[in-house]
Structures are given as structure tokens and as C-alpha cells.
Design an enzyme around this catalytic site. Structure first.
Site, PDB file in Angstrom:
ATOM      1  N   ASP A  97       0.794  -1.221   0.000  1.00 12.84           N
ATOM      2  CA  ASP A  97       0.000   0.000   0.000  1.00 12.84           C
ATOM      3  C   ASP A  97       0.829   1.275   0.000  1.00 12.84           C
ATOM      4  O   ASP A  97       1.983   1.299   0.401  1.00 12.84           O
ATOM      5  CB  ASP A  97      -0.976   0.012   1.179  1.00 12.84           C
ATOM      6  CG  ASP A  97      -0.299  -0.224   2.524  1.00 12.84           C
ATOM      7  OD1 ASP A  97       0.765  -0.864   2.563  1.00 12.84           O
ATOM      8  OD2 ASP A  97      -0.840   0.238   3.553  1.00 12.84           O
ATOM      9  N   GLU A 121      -0.426  -2.134   5.268  1.00  8.98           N
ATOM     10  CA  GLU A 121       0.527  -1.974   6.375  1.00  8.98           C
ATOM     11  C   GLU A 121       0.384  -0.618   7.044  1.00  8.98           C
ATOM     12  O   GLU A 121       0.708  -0.464   8.214  1.00  8.98           O
ATOM     13  CB  GLU A 121       1.958  -2.152   5.845  1.00  8.98           C
ATOM     14  CG  GLU A 121       3.016  -2.290   6.939  1.00  8.98           C
ATOM     15  CD  GLU A 121       3.491  -0.967   7.511  1.00  8.98           C
ATOM     16  OE1 GLU A 121       3.896  -0.916   8.687  1.00  8.98           O
ATOM     17  OE2 GLU A 121       3.466   0.052   6.773  1.00  8.98           O
ATOM     18  N   ARG A 160      19.808  -5.486  13.291  1.00 12.07           N
ATOM     19  CA  ARG A 160      19.827  -5.426  14.750  1.00 12.07           C
ATOM     20  C   ARG A 160      19.127  -6.656  15.309  1.00 12.07           C
ATOM     21  O   ARG A 160      18.011  -6.984  14.891  1.00 12.07           O
ATOM     22  CB  ARG A 160      19.095  -4.169  15.230  1.00 12.07           C
ATOM     23  CG  ARG A 160      18.932  -4.056  16.742  1.00 12.07           C
ATOM     24  CD  ARG A 160      18.012  -2.878  17.083  1.00 12.07           C
ATOM     25  NE  ARG A 160      17.776  -2.784  18.523  1.00 12.07           N
ATOM     26  CZ  ARG A 160      18.512  -2.059  19.348  1.00 12.07           C
ATOM     27  NH1 ARG A 160      19.515  -1.340  18.872  1.00 12.07           N
ATOM     28  NH2 ARG A 160      18.245  -2.032  20.645  1.00 12.07           N
ATOM     29  N   HIS A 164       7.379   8.889   4.804  1.00 17.30           N
ATOM     30  CA  HIS A 164       6.039   9.479   4.930  1.00 17.30           C
ATOM     31  C   HIS A 164       6.023  10.944   4.504  1.00 17.30           C
ATOM     32  O   HIS A 164       5.140  11.698   4.914  1.00 17.30           O
ATOM     33  CB  HIS A 164       5.488   9.311   6.360  1.00 17.30           C
ATOM     34  CG  HIS A 164       5.092   7.909   6.672  1.00 17.30           C
ATOM     35  ND1 HIS A 164       3.994   7.596   7.443  1.00 17.30           N
ATOM     36  CD2 HIS A 164       5.628   6.712   6.319  1.00 17.30           C
ATOM     37  CE1 HIS A 164       3.882   6.285   7.545  1.00 17.30           C
ATOM     38  NE2 HIS A 164       4.871   5.732   6.875  1.00 17.30           N
TER      39      HIS A 164
END
Length: 405
Positions: A91, A151, A190, A375
Site C-alpha cells: 500500500d 501496512e 539489529r 512518509h
């Protein structure tokens, strides 16, 4: 990562050579595919065109493909042995695309501002490579590809795919997420916590309004709203373990329409994030309790909407080593770097609640170029990241299957 890995597993050199060969062959096509996805973004739960494009390429390559009702794509290849899953998200976001490239979004107000177009194209590339590995008899097990819808909304489309059987029989699940703070050709890794839990909080206050000259005759809703905004984060810092890293940040405040009118309604909305799964389990009850206490002196009514979002992504130790081994085969011993934990939410955490796995951060910054943020409508990625993602994901699958032999 720990000082010493678990017993190492030899990955088939033949499979690695095939992966490299196929990804090199299709590198330009994968970049073109990613550009096409970027030009035609689709919002959460509406990824129809994107899914159709994925299905077409995978079926042509020999994958067995299904489309669960409600959205997403599942694909599987191989016979017998262990089963490893690889995940990408489909998405886009409801933001304007601010880039000027020819593949700029053609959909007003919608853009791939989080790099999911890279994730999807990379996983398609991994699928093409693994199909050839299987065709040459070099795949030591089975691989399932998870192309996940939604998501970007809470609690995330991962739960939808899990309910559709995406993790049945899976021994490990792996994924990548774009990181525009890392140069292309570097991947952040990580062990343990990688992202935080993220919930959505909306507080609506209702009370008797009036003139600002007579606040004593009203239920001063605006003042009470201010108290919620400032006091809730402050009190939480004393009621939850500070090691949980709890963060309440408001993104929207709305109340009133005139400077001399106390309104009868107002709303504040934001996110609640934390690093610790134990604190996450207790947060909603405590926050509801605290808001009631904060507004009580002002006699207003508080309506609290608390939407639990996603749990932290906690990379499994052995899975992190397997992914690290795959990264080194693609990028060399210095290709992956340690990365810090983030408070950003990522519903990949739902998969890791069910099976071992790991996620890494895919570098997308052009060396020497600007650093963008996720974003944001101006996000640009170095297009060399897409074939790298394809190779890393395919290698991760083969590495994990070889270790299971």
C-alpha cells in the site's frame, strides 16, 4: 548481534550464483516495475492493480499463487523440506507526491512515500530468482511470498494474511524496510527490538460552553483539553517504567471557532508509542484511567477511542544471524551495519509474534545525496536498492532453508 553465531550452515554456492545471475538479468525490468508501481499507487485495502501486476509476474515464473479474499497475494514454490516466508507490503500513503521524475504518482493525493513500491518490486525480483533456483533443482525446501495489504493502517494487514494461513508451517519469516538515512548498498541490522509498538489515541471532550468572560459559568472545555495534551504524557512518564520509552505525541487538536467563545466540544488525537511489549499490554487501561482523572476537575465528559495498533518488531537471534549471513553474501562483510531501535510502528511485528524471523533496513540514499524522510511526499530512493533487495531476500530464503537441512 551476539559474539558467536549458532552453528553455521553452508549455503549452496550454486543457488547464490543463480540468484545473482537472475537478478542481474532482470535488474532493469525490476526498476521499471518499481517505477510503474510508484506511478500508480493504491491506498490500504485497495491494492487491486498492484496485486494483479504481482500475480502476473509470479505466475509467469512458475509460482503457485493465491489471492486471499479481502486483499494481498500469497505465492509458493518448492517441494518438501522446511518452509521460509518472505514479506513485502503493497500500500501507499494519502500524501501528495512531490517528486518531479517521469514516474511521479498519477493519482492525486496518493504516493509511495514509505518505499513499499521498492519492497514489492524487490520481493518480485526475489521470486524470479528463486523460481530459477527451484527449476535447477537447487532449492532445499519451500518458499512462500507474502505480499501484504494495508501496512499503513492499524492494526495492519499482517493479521489479515495470518488469518488466511500465511504462516502455516513457516519456520522463519524475513522482510526489509527502506531506510533513507542509509546509503544504497548498506543494510541496517539489529538483533532484538527493532521498532516500537504504536497505537492510535483520540480524546473527545464534551461540556457546557459559553462566553470567555464567564468561564465560571461553563465547563471550560478548551482548558481541559490543554490539560489532557500536557498532563497525559507527563503522568505516563511516572506511571510506566522509563525503560519502556513511552511517547505520546499529538498530531491533531481541534476546538472552537471564535476567540471569545468557549466551545462545547473539542478533540485531540495522536499516537502512543513504546519500546516494550509488557508496557504495551498495560497502556490502554492506564491511559483511559488517567484521562478520566485529568478532566474530572472541569466536569467535562471524555470519550476515549484507543486503537491498539502493532506490537514491537523483535528480531529473533538465530533469524538475525541467518539474515546477516545472507547480507554478507550479497554485500560483503561490511555491507550491514548496526542500526538503532525506532519508535516507528511496523506490523511485521505480528508475524514475529507467531514465528521466528527478522527484518532489516534497506539503504536507499544515493551516496553524497540528500537524506529524505519516510512518509514525506518528496521521498526519493536510489534505484539500485531494488535489485539489492531482490538478492538479499532470495539469499535469506536459501540460507534459512540450507540451515534447516
Amino acid at each position: 548481534m551476539p559474539d558467536s553465531p549458532p552453528a553455521p550452515a553452508d549455503v549452496s554456492a550454486g543457488a547464490s550464483a543463480v540468484i545473482s545471475e537472475v537478478v542481474d538479468k532482470y535488474a532493469d525490468d525490476l526498476v521499471a516495475f518499481r517505477r510503474d508501481l510508484h506511478a500508480h499507487p493504491e491506498l490500504s485495502w485497495a491494492e487491486e492493480r498492484t496485486s494483479t501486476a504481482v500475480v502476473s509476474r509470479l505466475e509467469d515464473a512458475g509460482w503457485t499463487v493465491t489471492r486471499p479474499e479481502g486483499g494481498g497475494v500469497l505465492a509458493e514454490i518448492g517441494h518438501g523440506g522446511a518452509l521460509v516466508a518472505l514479506r513485502a507490503d503493497l500500500d501507499a500513503l494519502p500524501v501528495d507526491d512531490l517528486i518531479s521524475d517521469p514516474w511521479k504518482s498519477t493519482v492525486a493525493g496518493v504516493a509511495h512515500a514509505c518505499g513499499h513500491d521498492v519492497h514489492t518490486a524487490g520481493l518480485v525480483g526475489a521470486g524470479l530468482a528463486l523460481a530459477e533456483v527451484a527449476a535447477r533443482g537447487l532449492l532445499p525446501g519451500r518458499v512462500r511470498l507474502l505480499f501484504q495489504p494495508a501496512e499503513e493502517v492499524m492494526p495492519g494487514g499482517a493479521l489479515h494474511l495470518i488469518s488466511a494461513g500465511a504462516l502455516e508451517g513457516v519456520s522463519h519469516v524475513f522482510g526489509l524496510h527502506c531506510d533513507p538515512s542509509l546509503d544504497v548498498g548498506r543494510i541496517g541490522l539489529r538483533e532484538g527490538p527493532l521498532t516500537g509498538a504504536a497505537d492510535a489515541l483520540t480524546v473527545r471532550l464534551i461540556g457546557k460552553g459559553g462566553h470567555t468572560s464567564r468561564p465560571h459559568l461553563t465547563e471550560d472545555l478548551t482548558f481541559a483539553l490543554g490539560k489532557v495534551i500536557t498532563e497525559l504524557p507527563a503522568i505516563l512518564s511516572r506511571r510506566l517504567d522509563p525503560r519502556a520509552g513511552v511517547s505520546v505525541v499529538w498530531g491533531m487538536v481541534r476546538a472552537g471557532s471564535a476567540h471569545n467563545v468557549i466551545p462545547h466540544g473539542g478533540v485531540v488525537a495522536g499516537t502512543v508509542r513504546m519500546l516494550d511489549a509488557v508496557a504495551w499490554a498495560d497502556a490502554e487501561h492506564l491511559i483511559r484511567q488517567l484521562i478520566t482523572s485529568i478532566v474530572a476537575p472541569y466536569s467535562v465528559t471524555a470519550e476515549v477511542t484507543y486503537q491498539r495498533g502493532v506490537p514491537p518488531v523483535v528480531n529473533h537471534e538465530a533469524s538475525t544471524w541467518l539474515l546477516g549471513s545472507a547480507l554478507e553474501r550479497v554485500l560483503g562483510p561490511h555491507g550491514h551495519v548496526s542500526t538503532a531501535q525506532s519508535l516507528g510502528g511496523e506490523d511485521f511485528g505480528w508475524y514475529l509474534d507467531s514465528v521466528p524471523g527478522a527484518m532489516a533496513r534497506l539503504g536507499t540514499r544515493t551516496p553524497g545525496g540528500p537524506t529524505y524522510d519516510l512518509h514525506q511526499g518528496n521521498l526519493r530512493v536510489d534505484e539500485g536498492a531494488t535489485p539489492i533487495a531482490a538478492r538479499v531476500l532470495a539469499e535469506a530464503a536459501v540460507t534459512a532453508l540450507s540451515a534447516a537441512d
